[in-house]
Design a protein around this motif. Structure first.
Motif, PDB file in Angstrom:
ATOM      1  N   LEU A   1       0.827  -1.203   0.000  1.00 57.77           N
ATOM      2  CA  LEU A   1       0.000   0.000   0.000  1.00 57.77           C
ATOM      3  C   LEU A   1       0.863   1.255   0.000  1.00 57.77           C
ATOM      4  CD1 LEU A   1      -2.806  -1.067   2.506  1.00 57.77           C
ATOM      5  CD2 LEU A   1      -2.955  -0.935   0.008  1.00 57.77           C
ATOM      6  N   HIS A   2       1.970   1.206   0.716  1.00 60.17           N
ATOM      7  CA  HIS A   2       2.902   2.337   0.725  1.00 60.17           C
ATOM      8  C   HIS A   2       3.425   2.612  -0.681  1.00 60.17           C
ATOM      9  CE1 HIS A   2       6.137   4.988   2.024  1.00 60.17           C
ATOM     10  NE2 HIS A   2       7.010   4.199   1.418  1.00 60.17           N
ATOM     11  N   GLU A   3       3.821   1.555  -1.379  1.00 60.98           N
ATOM     12  CA  GLU A   3       4.342   1.734  -2.742  1.00 60.98           C
ATOM     13  C   GLU A   3       3.254   2.173  -3.715  1.00 60.98           C
ATOM     14  OE1 GLU A   3       6.205  -1.967  -3.706  1.00 60.98           O
ATOM     15  OE2 GLU A   3       7.893  -1.643  -2.322  1.00 60.98           O
ATOM     16  N   ALA A   4       1.997   1.898  -3.374  1.00 63.64           N
ATOM     17  CA  ALA A   4       0.876   2.341  -4.205  1.00 63.64           C
ATOM     18  C   ALA A   4       0.510   3.795  -3.930  1.00 63.64           C
ATOM     19  CB  ALA A   4      -0.335   1.452  -3.975  1.00 63.64           C
ATOM     20  N   GLY A   5       1.223   4.435  -3.010  1.00 55.20           N
ATOM     21  CA  GLY A   5       1.011   5.848  -2.732  1.00 55.20           C
ATOM     22  C   GLY A   5       0.055   6.139  -1.601  1.00 55.20           C
ATOM     23  N   MET A   6      -0.303   5.122  -0.827  1.00 60.14           N
ATOM     24  CA  MET A   6      -1.243   5.319   0.266  1.00 60.14           C
ATOM     25  C   MET A   6      -0.504   5.828   1.499  1.00 60.14           C
ATOM     26  SD  MET A   6      -4.299   2.688   1.227  1.00 60.14           S
ATOM     27  CE  MET A   6      -5.906   3.389   1.644  1.00 60.14           C
ATOM     28  N   ALA A   7      -0.993   6.904   2.087  1.00 59.38           N
ATOM     29  CA  ALA A   7      -0.364   7.460   3.285  1.00 59.38           C
ATOM     30  C   ALA A   7      -0.522   6.491   4.451  1.00 59.38           C
ATOM     31  CB  ALA A   7      -0.994   8.798   3.630  1.00 59.38           C
ATOM     32  N   GLU A   8       0.376   6.609   5.420  1.00 63.63           N
ATOM     33  CA  GLU A   8       0.362   5.666   6.535  1.00 63.63           C
ATOM     34  C   GLU A   8      -0.908   5.763   7.367  1.00 63.63           C
ATOM     35  OE1 GLU A   8       2.941   7.141  10.060  1.00 63.63           O
ATOM     36  OE2 GLU A   8       3.966   7.821   8.257  1.00 63.63           O
ATOM     37  N   ASP A   9      -1.606   6.911   7.330  1.00 61.31           N
ATOM     38  CA  ASP A   9      -2.871   7.027   8.049  1.00 61.31           C
ATOM     39  C   ASP A   9      -4.068   6.774   7.132  1.00 61.31           C
ATOM     40  OD1 ASP A   9      -2.695   9.288   6.492  1.00 61.31           O
ATOM     41  OD2 ASP A   9      -3.221  10.704   8.088  1.00 61.31           O
ATOM     42  N   GLY A  10      -3.818   6.341   5.901  1.00 59.45           N
ATOM     43  CA  GLY A  10      -4.905   6.063   4.969  1.00 59.45           C
ATOM     44  C   GLY A  10      -5.498   4.683   5.147  1.00 59.45           C
ATOM     45  N   PHE A  11      -4.817   3.864   5.917  1.00 58.39           N
ATOM     46  CA  PHE A  11      -5.308   2.511   6.161  1.00 58.39           C
ATOM     47  C   PHE A  11      -4.925   2.083   7.569  1.00 58.39           C
ATOM     48  CE2 PHE A  11      -0.968   1.972   4.820  1.00 58.39           C
ATOM     49  CZ  PHE A  11      -0.483   0.882   5.517  1.00 58.39           C
ATOM     50  N   ASP A  12      -5.612   1.094   8.063  1.00 59.93           N
ATOM     51  CA  ASP A  12      -5.280   0.523   9.367  1.00 59.93           C
ATOM     52  C   ASP A  12      -5.622  -0.964   9.331  1.00 59.93           C
ATOM     53  OD1 ASP A  12      -4.328   0.386  11.950  1.00 59.93           O
ATOM     54  OD2 ASP A  12      -5.542   2.072  12.673  1.00 59.93           O
ATOM     55  N   VAL A  13      -5.299  -1.651  10.400  1.00 59.85           N
ATOM     56  CA  VAL A  13      -5.519  -3.098  10.461  1.00 59.85           C
ATOM     57  C   VAL A  13      -6.157  -3.448  11.797  1.00 59.85           C
ATOM     58  CG1 VAL A  13      -3.229  -3.598  11.426  1.00 59.85           C
ATOM     59  CG2 VAL A  13      -4.404  -5.335  10.059  1.00 59.85           C
ATOM     60  N   GLN A  14      -6.998  -4.460  11.787  1.00 60.41           N
ATOM     61  CA  GLN A  14      -7.639  -4.948  13.003  1.00 60.41           C
ATOM     62  C   GLN A  14      -7.714  -6.471  12.937  1.00 60.41           C
ATOM     63  OE1 GLN A  14      -8.071  -5.210  16.003  1.00 60.41           O
ATOM     64  NE2 GLN A  14      -9.444  -3.466  16.473  1.00 60.41           N
ATOM     65  N   PHE A  15      -7.886  -7.074  14.107  1.00 61.10           N
ATOM     66  CA  PHE A  15      -8.059  -8.522  14.143  1.00 61.10           C
ATOM     67  C   PHE A  15      -9.272  -8.921  13.303  1.00 61.10           C
ATOM     68  CE2 PHE A  15      -6.315  -7.601  18.505  1.00 61.10           C
ATOM     69  CZ  PHE A  15      -5.036  -8.060  18.238  1.00 61.10           C
ATOM     70  N   PHE A  16      -9.285 -10.167  12.867  1.00 57.13           N
ATOM     71  CA  PHE A  16     -10.440 -10.681  12.142  1.00 57.13           C
ATOM     72  C   PHE A  16     -11.624 -10.712  13.114  1.00 57.13           C
ATOM     73  CE2 PHE A  16     -12.764 -13.540   9.332  1.00 57.13           C
ATOM     74  CZ  PHE A  16     -12.306 -13.134   8.082  1.00 57.13           C
ATOM     75  N   PRO A  17     -12.837 -10.396  12.641  1.00 63.83           N
ATOM     76  CA  PRO A  17     -13.979 -10.337  13.562  1.00 63.83           C
ATOM     77  C   PRO A  17     -14.321 -11.692  14.170  1.00 63.83           C
ATOM     78  CG  PRO A  17     -14.712 -10.144  11.275  1.00 63.83           C
ATOM     79  CD  PRO A  17     -13.218 -10.046  11.260  1.00 63.83           C
ATOM     80  N   LYS A  18     -14.962 -11.644  15.317  1.00 61.00           N
ATOM     81  CA  LYS A  18     -15.296 -12.839  16.080  1.00 61.00           C
ATOM     82  C   LYS A  18     -16.655 -13.392  15.672  1.00 61.00           C
ATOM     83  CE  LYS A  18     -16.032 -14.338  20.882  1.00 61.00           C
ATOM     84  NZ  LYS A  18     -16.045 -13.894  22.300  1.00 61.00           N
ATOM     85  N   ASN A  19     -16.741 -14.715  15.580  1.00 60.34           N
ATOM     86  CA  ASN A  19     -18.010 -15.397  15.466  1.00 60.34           C
ATOM     87  C   ASN A  19     -18.123 -16.300  16.698  1.00 60.34           C
ATOM     88  OD1 ASN A  19     -20.417 -16.533  14.637  1.00 60.34           O
ATOM     89  ND2 ASN A  19     -19.615 -17.451  12.775  1.00 60.34           N
ATOM     90  N   ARG A  20     -18.084 -17.609  16.548  1.00 57.00           N
ATOM     91  CA  ARG A  20     -18.018 -18.475  17.738  1.00 57.00           C
ATOM     92  C   ARG A  20     -16.673 -18.320  18.429  1.00 57.00           C
ATOM     93  NH1 ARG A  20     -21.535 -21.871  14.659  1.00 57.00           N
ATOM     94  NH2 ARG A  20     -23.289 -22.618  15.938  1.00 57.00           N
ATOM     95  N   THR A  21     -15.636 -18.094  17.640  1.00 57.24           N
ATOM     96  CA  THR A  21     -14.289 -17.870  18.167  1.00 57.24           C
ATOM     97  C   THR A  21     -13.690 -16.676  17.432  1.00 57.24           C
ATOM     98  OG1 THR A  21     -13.049 -19.170  16.541  1.00 57.24           O
ATOM     99  CG2 THR A  21     -14.055 -20.381  18.355  1.00 57.24           C
ATOM    100  N   GLN A  22     -12.486 -16.319  17.808  1.00 59.31           N
ATOM    101  CA  GLN A  22     -11.738 -15.324  17.047  1.00 59.31           C
ATOM    102  C   GLN A  22     -10.412 -15.947  16.597  1.00 59.31           C
ATOM    103  OE1 GLN A  22     -11.953 -11.518  18.978  1.00 59.31           O
ATOM    104  NE2 GLN A  22     -11.414 -10.371  17.141  1.00 59.31           N
ATOM    105  N   ARG A  23     -10.503 -17.224  16.284  1.00 58.33           N
ATOM    106  CA  ARG A  23      -9.347 -17.957  15.775  1.00 58.33           C
ATOM    107  C   ARG A  23      -8.961 -17.393  14.403  1.00 58.33           C
ATOM    108  NH1 ARG A  23      -8.899 -24.242  13.674  1.00 58.33           N
ATOM    109  NH2 ARG A  23      -6.936 -24.732  14.711  1.00 58.33           N
TER     110      ARG A  23
END
Length: 474
Positions: free
Chosen positions: A326-348
């Motif tokens: 994403l950085h090489e595609a020109g996206m600023a460091e605050d243009g994206f973020d990351v989070q854990f995968f959402p939980k269903n029965r588990t958050q495996r």
């Protein structure tokens, strides 16, 4: 299933055997369509030293030149020849390695990802147990710095076959501008699948035509599998082989998940008819029907970085390697973020890792082991991974400075995926991985494209295909 213990040669591994071993028959691959590879295709193959095969092109080989030169300075008697082999994906790369073996020209060492780890362990690779026991004190610092779940991914029938070097989990990337325009903040760490659905609906409402709230691909990593894992299921049966105590007691005695560790994962049956598998597929079908997600494309989603960085995609599962992309595609460091995968029965979570495998056919296993140890040193890994094109397996390298230029803000998510969710597991990849993945890809699109009845029909088809593949490989 017993692991072959004898040496492997072109004599006892025929091309017919390769079709069974690699599971390539289901893909419709014929021998005539395989690229012809001979010893002349491998620079330095007949010279003294070690030939190391990697997936990539000449630029990737050039990128490892410094590492090879540093190794040669320390071990001047061992010459290193890096051979980059181009392939559409890991499956294609492994098929070419198998062809080299059948032709009698195997490399000495191969960089192998989770997708091929059990394929190589079952027939091609040398177990590392005796080397690790011998050099335990030298390796203790490495194991202290690497999460045991990554190591366990390379256990097979009680033996360890690779030292993991890099890895990636299927976390959820979020376009922060799209989130803000939808009136939403970054979700909480314990967000649920229902929260995810509502986020996609808000994104869709706030955006115009041509926008896709959720983009996913039809493959083992980042496809349907994370949605199966967070529902505490999988499309294959899963259990642990016995053994491995020598490793866990020797290097990870204080691991909170020590009681769950074993001799490696076993995926030897279809679980496609499990009701939870249907639930996960039906959820994805509903996302597609509501226009919240695309029908998944096959392959690695090469166009996705451009779509995401230009604001036409709101969320997608990916690993730490996306930060640099994403950085090489020109996206600023605050243009994206990351989070854990959402939980269903588990958050495996789902993850994949990679490392060097020593081929059983190599004439100098001691020299090959020196390379494996050398490549696992922190200094070597820093040389090989100067930027976040992937996630280092060493915890100490996943730090603020590593992501300072690229982002994301919440880079801690990458390693915390393992720390917070210790049941997270590797891509389900038995020795028949190629045929298993082909069976999955073949049926996913039908399963999420019509009615619930069509979903059940597609899963019945998947079950038949998997049973055929797994029975033929045993």
């Amino acid at each position: 299933m017993k692991r072959q213990t004898g040496g492997l040669t072109a004599t006892n591994l025929t091309r017919r055997g390769l079709l069974t071993l690699g599971g390539l028959g289901l893909a419709g691959v014929t021998i005539g369509s395989w690229p012809r590879l001979t010893g002349s295709d491998i620079p330095g193959r007949h010279a003294d030293g070690l030939t190391i095969a990697i997936l990539g092109n000449s630029a990737d080989a050039e990128g490892r030149r410094g590492l090879a030169e540093e190794f040669h300075r320390e071990f001047p008697e061992i010459k290193i020849h890096i051979q980059a082999i181009q392939g559409a994906d890991w499956k294609d790369f492994f098929a070419k390695i198998l062809t080299m073996v059948a032709a009698g020209n195997p490399p000495d060492i191969v960089y192998v990802a989770t997708e091929g780890a059990q394929l190589f362990a079952d027939k091609l690779a040398e177990p590392l147990d005796h080397f690790i026991r011998r050099d335990a004190e030298e390796l203790r610092e490495y194991f202290d710095d690497v999460h045991p779940s990554l190591v366990e991914a390379f256990m097979y029938q009680g033996s360890l076959f690779q030292l993991p070097i890099d890895w990636n989990a299927a976390d959820m990337y979020l376009n922060t501008s799209t989130l803000q325009e939808a009136g939403m903040d970054r979700p909480a760490d314990d967000w649920t699948q229902d929260d995810f659905t509502e986020m996609l609906r808000a994104m869709k409402k706030s955006q115009g035509p041509g926008f896709t709230p959720f983009y996913w691909t039809n493959r083992l990593f980042g496809g349907i599998v994370p949605w199966l894992y967070n529902n505490d299921t999988s499309f294959l049966t899963e259990r642990k082989a016995p053994g491995g105590d020598w490793l866990w007691d020797g290097f990870y005695p204080d691991d909170p998940a020590r009681s769950t560790r074993g001799g490696g994962f076993i995926w030897d049956g279809s679980n496609a008819l499990d009701e939870r598998v249907f639930e996960s597929f039906d959820y994805m079908r509903e996302l597609v029907a509501e226009g919240l997600g695309v029908r998944p494309e096959g392959g690695g989603g090469n166009s996705l970085v451009g779509l995401f960085s230009s604001g036409r995609v709101g969320a997608t599962p990916a690993g730490g390697y996306w930060a640099q992309g994403l950085h090489e595609a020109g996206m600023a460091e605050d243009g994206f973020d990351v989070q854990f995968f959402p939980k269903n029965r588990t958050q495996r979570h789902q993850f994949g890792t990679a490392g060097y495998a020593i081929m059983r056919t190599t004439e100098n296993k001691d020299a090959a082991w020196e390379w494996v140890k050398f490549a696992a040193r922190r200094e070597s890994m820093e040389m090989a991974m100067p930027a976040p094109t992937t996630t280092p397996t060493r915890r100490s390298m996943v730090n603020e400075s590593f992501y300072a230029e690229t982002g994301p803000k919440n880079w801690q998510v990458f390693y915390e995926t393992l720390d917070r969710f210790p049941t997270s597991a590797p891509i389900p990849a038995p020795p028949e991985q190629a045929a298993v993945e082909n069976a999955l890809i073949k049926n996913v699109t039908n399963a999420v494209s019509g009615s619930s009845r069509q979903t059940r029909s597609a899963l019945a088809s998947l079950d038949r295909d998997l049973n055929l593949v797994l029975r033929s490989g045993r």
